[in-house]
Design an enzyme around this catalytic site. Sequence first.
Site, short mmCIF file in Angstrom:
data_model
loop_
_atom_site.label_atom_id
_atom_site.label_comp_id
_atom_site.label_asym_id
_atom_site.label_seq_id
_atom_site.Cartn_x
_atom_site.Cartn_y
_atom_site.Cartn_z
CB CYS A 111 69.49 28.50 45.81
SG CYS A 111 68.07 29.60 45.66
CG HIS A 154 72.47 33.29 44.12
ND1 HIS A 154 72.77 31.97 43.89
CD2 HIS A 154 71.27 33.29 44.74
CE1 HIS A 154 71.78 31.21 44.34
NE2 HIS A 154 70.86 32.00 44.87
CD GLU A 155 69.99 36.36 46.86
OE1 GLU A 155 68.78 36.35 46.57
OE2 GLU A 155 70.54 35.38 47.42
CG HIS A 158 66.79 34.46 43.33
ND1 HIS A 158 66.06 33.33 43.01
CD2 HIS A 158 67.72 34.06 44.23
CE1 HIS A 158 66.53 32.30 43.69
NE2 HIS A 158 67.54 32.72 44.43
#
Length: 183
Positions: A111, A154-155, A158
């Site tokens: 990241c 993953h995003e 976030h």
Amino acid sequence: MKLPNIQIIDEKDKRLRLISKDVDFPLTKEDQQMIDDMIIYLKMSQIDEEREKYDLRAGMGLSAVQLGVLKRIFVIVEELDDGSFKDYIVINPSIKSFSEEQIFVGEGEGCLSINRETNGIVPRYARMTVEAFDRNGMPYVIRVREDISIAFQHEIDHLNGILFIDRIDPKNPFKNSHKMREI
């Protein structure tokens, strides 16, 4: 290409733990520029000469929150076999379905907001279907697989205040790896 003037915040920044807000359309000029800057930055980070010239860490995804902007926007830039790039602009995403099969990145996820070594695997869905909007406010549905599925998850994490390190079991960092496929 000119390196955009963006600052990626570090994991110590509490904003990374906040839930991003849905975006209204039309996008502001600032949001449009941020999307363009994220795409250029990610492309440059994947081109060896540019990465070395500007001392960048390679990345394929960035969320607005990583720039301190709490909006549900992320960009993924995939380098294709021919050296060209495919850009994914994802606004207000919603996961509609996902596979039972789970996968993980063998060398571990990374990241741009985490500037330290991490050990362990992050269980991710091998395939998923996501509904989102493009930069013009047009809805679309996309089915993603393998590494792009991992990048999307993953995003999306976030946008929900979750870092990939949160998904690594601290007591057993490689827990259940035998039940998943390594990519």
